[in-house]
Design a protein around this motif. Structure first.
Motif, PDB file in Angstrom:
ATOM      1  N   GLN A 135      -8.598  13.157   0.431  1.00 55.16           N
ATOM      2  CA  GLN A 135      -7.133  13.236   0.466  1.00 55.16           C
ATOM      3  C   GLN A 135      -6.569  12.470   1.663  1.00 55.16           C
ATOM      4  OE1 GLN A 135      -6.502  17.467   0.531  1.00 55.16           O
ATOM      5  NE2 GLN A 135      -6.494  17.673  -1.706  1.00 55.16           N
ATOM      6  N   LEU A 136      -7.211  12.667   2.834  1.00 53.09           N
ATOM      7  CA  LEU A 136      -6.710  12.006   4.039  1.00 53.09           C
ATOM      8  C   LEU A 136      -6.878  10.490   3.959  1.00 53.09           C
ATOM      9  CD1 LEU A 136      -7.747  14.347   7.006  1.00 53.09           C
ATOM     10  CD2 LEU A 136      -5.491  13.987   6.034  1.00 53.09           C
ATOM     11  N   MET A 137      -7.973  10.019   3.373  1.00 56.61           N
ATOM     12  CA  MET A 137      -8.161   8.571   3.244  1.00 56.61           C
ATOM     13  C   MET A 137      -7.045   7.960   2.396  1.00 56.61           C
ATOM     14  SD  MET A 137     -10.671   7.651   5.129  1.00 56.61           S
ATOM     15  CE  MET A 137     -11.202   6.029   4.608  1.00 56.61           C
ATOM     16  N   ARG A 138      -6.635   8.659   1.346  1.00 62.41           N
ATOM     17  CA  ARG A 138      -5.527   8.158   0.513  1.00 62.41           C
ATOM     18  C   ARG A 138      -4.213   8.141   1.307  1.00 62.41           C
ATOM     19  NH1 ARG A 138      -8.060  11.298  -3.568  1.00 62.41           N
ATOM     20  NH2 ARG A 138      -6.575  13.019  -3.259  1.00 62.41           N
ATOM     21  N   ILE A 139      -3.981   9.218   2.055  1.00 68.19           N
ATOM     22  CA  ILE A 139      -2.742   9.312   2.840  1.00 68.19           C
ATOM     23  C   ILE A 139      -2.731   8.246   3.937  1.00 68.19           C
ATOM     24  CG2 ILE A 139      -1.460  10.797   4.436  1.00 68.19           C
ATOM     25  CD1 ILE A 139      -2.634  13.188   2.757  1.00 68.19           C
ATOM     26  N   MET A 140      -3.877   8.050   4.587  1.00 69.97           N
ATOM     27  CA  MET A 140      -3.953   7.050   5.653  1.00 69.97           C
ATOM     28  C   MET A 140      -3.784   5.639   5.089  1.00 69.97           C
ATOM     29  SD  MET A 140      -6.715   8.433   8.481  1.00 69.97           S
ATOM     30  CE  MET A 140      -8.091   8.734   7.374  1.00 69.97           C
ATOM     31  N   GLU A 141      -4.288   5.403   3.898  1.00 67.69           N
ATOM     32  CA  GLU A 141      -4.104   4.085   3.277  1.00 67.69           C
ATOM     33  C   GLU A 141      -2.611   3.767   3.128  1.00 67.69           C
ATOM     34  OE1 GLU A 141      -5.100   1.807  -0.932  1.00 67.69           O
ATOM     35  OE2 GLU A 141      -6.354   3.473  -0.304  1.00 67.69           O
ATOM     36  N   GLU A 142      -1.824   4.761   2.728  1.00 68.81           N
ATOM     37  CA  GLU A 142      -0.379   4.556   2.600  1.00 68.81           C
ATOM     38  C   GLU A 142       0.255   4.259   3.961  1.00 68.81           C
ATOM     39  OE1 GLU A 142       0.805   8.176   0.803  1.00 68.81           O
ATOM     40  OE2 GLU A 142       0.149   7.625  -1.222  1.00 68.81           O
ATOM     41  N   ALA A 143      -0.214   4.960   4.999  1.00 66.68           N
ATOM     42  CA  ALA A 143       0.320   4.719   6.343  1.00 66.68           C
ATOM     43  C   ALA A 143      -0.011   3.306   6.812  1.00 66.68           C
ATOM     44  CB  ALA A 143      -0.244   5.754   7.327  1.00 66.68           C
ATOM     45  N   PHE A 144      -1.231   2.838   6.507  1.00 69.37           N
ATOM     46  CA  PHE A 144      -1.606   1.488   6.937  1.00 69.37           C
ATOM     47  C   PHE A 144      -0.877   0.419   6.130  1.00 69.37           C
ATOM     48  CE2 PHE A 144      -5.110   3.709   9.029  1.00 69.37           C
ATOM     49  CZ  PHE A 144      -4.994   3.123  10.283  1.00 69.37           C
ATOM     50  N   GLY A 145      -0.498   0.748   4.911  1.00 67.87           N
ATOM     51  CA  GLY A 145       0.371  -0.156   4.170  1.00 67.87           C
ATOM     52  C   GLY A 145       1.684  -0.355   4.911  1.00 67.87           C
ATOM     53  N   ALA A 146       2.215   0.733   5.513  1.00 70.51           N
ATOM     54  CA  ALA A 146       3.456   0.652   6.288  1.00 70.51           C
ATOM     55  C   ALA A 146       3.256  -0.158   7.572  1.00 70.51           C
ATOM     56  CB  ALA A 146       3.958   2.059   6.621  1.00 70.51           C
ATOM     57  N   VAL A 147       2.107   0.028   8.221  1.00 72.85           N
ATOM     58  CA  VAL A 147       1.810  -0.736   9.447  1.00 72.85           C
ATOM     59  C   VAL A 147       1.763  -2.233   9.136  1.00 72.85           C
ATOM     60  CG1 VAL A 147       0.094  -1.179  11.261  1.00 72.85           C
ATOM     61  CG2 VAL A 147       0.568   1.175  10.541  1.00 72.85           C
ATOM     62  N   ILE A 148       1.098  -2.594   8.040  1.00 69.24           N
ATOM     63  CA  ILE A 148       1.004  -4.009   7.648  1.00 69.24           C
ATOM     64  C   ILE A 148       2.392  -4.560   7.332  1.00 69.24           C
ATOM     65  CG2 ILE A 148       0.133  -5.587   5.861  1.00 69.24           C
ATOM     66  CD1 ILE A 148      -2.348  -3.720   5.679  1.00 69.24           C
ATOM     67  N   PHE A 149       3.175  -3.787   6.591  1.00 69.72           N
ATOM     68  CA  PHE A 149       4.539  -4.214   6.263  1.00 69.72           C
ATOM     69  C   PHE A 149       5.337  -4.475   7.546  1.00 69.72           C
ATOM     70  CE2 PHE A 149       9.025  -3.136   5.583  1.00 69.72           C
ATOM     71  CZ  PHE A 149       9.345  -4.022   4.551  1.00 69.72           C
ATOM     72  N   TYR A 150       5.213  -3.575   8.517  1.00 67.34           N
ATOM     73  CA  TYR A 150       5.946  -3.737   9.780  1.00 67.34           C
ATOM     74  C   TYR A 150       5.489  -4.990  10.528  1.00 67.34           C
ATOM     75  CZ  TYR A 150       7.434  -2.921  14.576  1.00 67.34           C
ATOM     76  OH  TYR A 150       7.969  -3.069  15.829  1.00 67.34           O
ATOM     77  N   LEU A 151       4.175  -5.205  10.608  1.00 64.22           N
ATOM     78  CA  LEU A 151       3.663  -6.356  11.354  1.00 64.22           C
ATOM     79  C   LEU A 151       4.071  -7.681  10.718  1.00 64.22           C
ATOM     80  CD1 LEU A 151       0.086  -5.092  12.330  1.00 64.22           C
ATOM     81  CD2 LEU A 151       2.055  -5.414  13.854  1.00 64.22           C
ATOM     82  N   ARG A 152       4.278  -7.670   9.423  1.00 58.45           N
ATOM     83  CA  ARG A 152       4.704  -8.917   8.760  1.00 58.45           C
ATOM     84  C   ARG A 152       6.144  -9.283   9.109  1.00 58.45           C
ATOM     85  NH1 ARG A 152       3.055  -9.189   2.565  1.00 58.45           N
ATOM     86  NH2 ARG A 152       3.861 -11.285   2.887  1.00 58.45           N
ATOM     87  N   GLN A 153       6.899  -8.324   9.647  1.00 59.08           N
ATOM     88  CA  GLN A 153       8.290  -8.603  10.031  1.00 59.08           C
ATOM     89  C   GLN A 153       8.411  -9.033  11.498  1.00 59.08           C
ATOM     90  OE1 GLN A 153      10.042  -7.950   7.155  1.00 59.08           O
ATOM     91  NE2 GLN A 153       8.129  -7.040   6.416  1.00 59.08           N
ATOM     92  N   VAL A 154       7.311  -8.982  12.250  1.00 61.83           N
ATOM     93  CA  VAL A 154       7.383  -9.218  13.698  1.00 61.83           C
ATOM     94  C   VAL A 154       7.766 -10.663  13.989  1.00 61.83           C
ATOM     95  CG1 VAL A 154       6.004  -9.340  15.821  1.00 61.83           C
ATOM     96  CG2 VAL A 154       5.761  -7.388  14.281  1.00 61.83           C
TER      97      VAL A 154
END
Length: 711
Positions: free
Chosen positions: A350-369
């Motif tokens: 469950q946590l691996m799935r939840i963390m995957e979603e969080a890292f999707g957000a991190v990647i999205f943020y870094l692409r805007q830098v």
């Protein structure tokens, strides 16, 4: 006694102060001086003294007069016992508002006096003295030398006692303690751990008992008060503190909270994770649920902040999101933990799935830098946590990570170049802080992920096209300089050495999958030259065996590709490198009696045994690479003969029971032996003279047996 200067009730106060200062300079006796001093200190306490007047006071009396007041034991008739001392402290507190005077040795040598006043029983007459002491200590703390002087002169224990006594000004004692811990945490805990633990124990008890908003205020305080690992886990009082903090945080985070309440709790949990890992969370159902809740809340916070980032909102949330990164990194580690895991398998999934979603957000943020934001420490923290995910989770978010790779390479290169520039500058003014101001090493955190990615076609092609191999070569050369500049010791594995090992893994992937790159990119010629020179230095240091194995194997594989380059044409460095690799490969195995038997078996040498899990695969790969090098370097068989490896190997295979030698090991020996026998008559002669024909037949080394027979 009254001096005429004090009678000017209607005169301008500034003018009166100036006349008093004249009296202080010209007084004929202590009575006149004391009278003038009373008016000066009254003005000082009332806050009526500006910077210019303050300096005039100092110029008039210097440190000599306050020093006399501090040591005087006989108060004026009808005055409280501490009158002179109080006046002296008021003057020093006045002087300390000038940063230059606050760092003066005459102030610093009063620190023990300040400490004594803090730990003395307080009474209504001493409150002004305590206020002045705190003003002096706060000013000293803000100076360059101040923190070190305060720690060495015992102020930490004095502040702890003042806080624990709950007397007048105890809240200021805590504030000063937090300030000292912020700039000299390690030194404070090394010197005064028992006193600090007592304060932490009180804070954790208050935190557990609090039922109002002070609970969340204590979260903020405690976040700055969590020490490095040993004091907390090695001391029963420390372990009790941890248990109280766990219980209080479990109560807080299990409740419905507003954002302003949740953020301090998440930051405190992150501080505990950084200091103690997950040791502060008890094993069992309650502990596993709490850990899962922590990681879940952290992931939600990251997504809420970064998925649709409003620059203003993100700016205000960077501190708590960075704390969430710490919690998520611990979540990654716990999901991978096999020995005594805190989490159950279902929780991990469950946590691996939840963390995957969080890292999707991190990647999205870094692409805007944007380019101008690259210096932001929050960007570094985001890249670092993404590196931790890429190091362990290789199958998810593959497309998104590939699209982000150009940014990651560019970001790592910028940090590396800035680090090189900073390293070349003389290091000044590093005395008052515990950390270095050098740029942080972003590439170190990306290396494990890059190692996985270079094994796959698409991400490897992107990394190559973005210039990552050349950057990695430069980084490797720089890290080698750092490692060799450190004194040799049996210290734990350093981040520098770990980075070198991981970089070797990336280069091994490139050697196998992109040999043309190795052949064509001139940077790899420089790397080859460095490998040739480094292994002979490294191998004798047994505590660096894993790194030596990496360098030996990488060097052998690169030598096959770059055999025609000048550095490998029988140069001294090339010969020394191959002698070192022969030494590494030849000493890996020995004989040992099987348990309960006199029959000898082949086993890994004791010097290699503890590291074999890390170097075994490299050893077999190195044997294959050495066999491939023998036909390319005519002088190599002679180096093998000089090392007397053939004699040692013949003796090993003759003495042991053939059944004790596994097939993979026989294949490795066979590959090298047959190439040596084909390339060199002296090698064939040595093998034959040591019954090589017999044991070649015994071990099924058909190609070697045929070569020996034909010759």
């Amino acid at each position: 006694p009254t001096h005429p200067a004090m009678a000017a009730g209607s005169a301008d106060r500034s003018s009166t102060l100036k006349r008093c200062l004249g009296v202080l300079r010209d007084a004929r006796n202590d009575s006149e001086q004391f009278a003038a001093l009373l008016l000066v200190t009254k003005a000082v306490r009332a806050g009526e003294v500006d910077a210019k007047t303050r300096r005039q006071i100092f110029d008039a009396i210097g440190f000599t007069f306050p020093n006399r007041l501090l040591t005087s034991r006989q108060p004026p008739a009808g005055c409280p016992e501490h009158t002179f001392r109080a006046l002296g402290l008021t003057l020093l507190a006045c002087f300390c508002t000038d940063p230059e005077l606050a760092g003066h040795s005459q102030i610093l040598n009063k620190i023990p006096t300040f400490n004594d006043i803090l730990v003395s029983p307080s009474n209504p007459d001493s409150t002004s003295m305590i206020d002045d002491v705190y003003q002096c200590l706060s000013a000293v703390l803000a100076t360059t030398r101040g923190p070190r002087e305060l720690v060495t002169k015992g102020t930490v224990s004095a502040l702890c006692q003042a806080y624990m006594n709950c007397g007048y000004g105890s809240d200021r004692a805590l504030t000063l303690l937090l300030g000292l811990l912020a700039v000299a945490e390690a030194k404070c805990w090394q010197r005064d751990a028992p006193h600090l633990l007592a304060v932490l124990s009180k804070l954790s008890s208050d935190f557990l008992k609090a039922e109002d908003m002070t609970k969340f205020e204590l979260c903020e305080v405690l976040s700055h008060f969590i020490p490095p690992l040993p004091p907390l886990t090695q001391d029963s009082q420390g372990r009790e503190c941890l248990h109280r903090l766990y219980k209080a945080l479990a109560n807080v985070l299990g409740s419905k909270l507003s954002q302003s309440q949740r953020d301090p709790a998440l930051k405190l949990a992150a501080c505990l994770m950084q200091a103690c890992g997950s040791e502060w969370i008890p094993a069992g159902n309650a502990g596993s649920k709490f850990l899962a809740l922590l990681v879940n809340l952290a992931c939600v916070e990251v997504r809420l902040t970064l998925e649709e980032p409003d620059p203003f909102d993100v700016e205000g949330k960077k501190e708590v999101v960075t704390a969430c990164y710490v919690l998520i990194e611990m979540g990654i580690q716990e999901c991978l933990r096999e020995e005594k895991p805190l989490l159950e398998e279902e929780q991990k999934m469950q946590l691996m799935r939840i963390m995957e979603e969080a890292f999707g957000a991190v990647i999205f943020y870094l692409r805007q830098v944007k380019e101008e934001e690259l210096q932001d420490p929050f960007i570094f923290a985001s890249v670092r946590i993404l590196g931790a995910w890429m190091a362990e989770e290789t199958s998810s978010l593959k497309q998104e990570i590939c699209e982000l790779l150009p940014f990651l390479v560019r970001y790592a290169k910028k940090h590396f170049e800035e680090g090189n520039t900073a390293a070349s500058l003389p290091q000044l003014e590093m005395v008052s802080t515990e950390g270095s101001s050098l740029p942080q090493d972003a590439l170190r955190f990306l290396l494990p992920g890059f190692c996985h990615l270079t094994a796959e076609d698409r991400p490897r092609d992107i990394l190559i096209s973005e210039g990552a191999p050349a950057l990695l070569c430069e980084y490797f050369l720089r890290q080698w300089e750092v490692l060799t500049s450190q004194p040799a010791s049996l210290t734990p594995l350093t981040s520098t050495e770990m980075s070198l090992q991981t970089a070797c893994g990336i280069f091994l992937n490139l050697v196998v999958t992109a040999p043309d790159l190795i052949r064509q990119d001139k940077t790899f010629s420089s790397l080859m030259d460095m490998l040739l020179k480094s292994l002979p230095l490294l191998l004798p240091q047994k505590d660096h065996l894993v790194l030596a194995a990496n360098i030996a194997t990488l060097g052998l594989l690169m030598a096959r590709i770059l055999a025609s380059s000048a550095v490998l044409q029988g140069t001294q460095s090339a010969k020394e490198f191959f002698r070192a690799t022969i030494c590494f490969l030849s000493q890996a195995h020995t004989t040992q009696a099987a348990p309960g038997s006199d029959v000898l078996a082949v086993t890994v040498s004791p010097a290699y045994a503890s590291a074999w899990a890390d170097i075994g695969e490299l050893w077999f790969l190195g044997m294959q690479a050495l066999a491939g090098c023998v036909p390319l370097f005519p002088w190599l068989p002679q180096a093998v003969l000089q090392a007397r490896w053939l004699e040692g190997l013949s003796e090993l295979l003759t003495r042991v029971a053939p059944a004790s030698v596994d097939f993979e090991l026989i294949t490795a020996f066979h590959g090298v032996l047959v190439e040596l026998a084909r390339a060199s008559k002296p090698c064939r002669d040595v093998i034959l003279s040591h019954h090589g024909g017999e044991w070649a037949n015994l071990y099924g080394m058909a190609a070697l047996e045929q070569c020996l027979t034909e010759q």
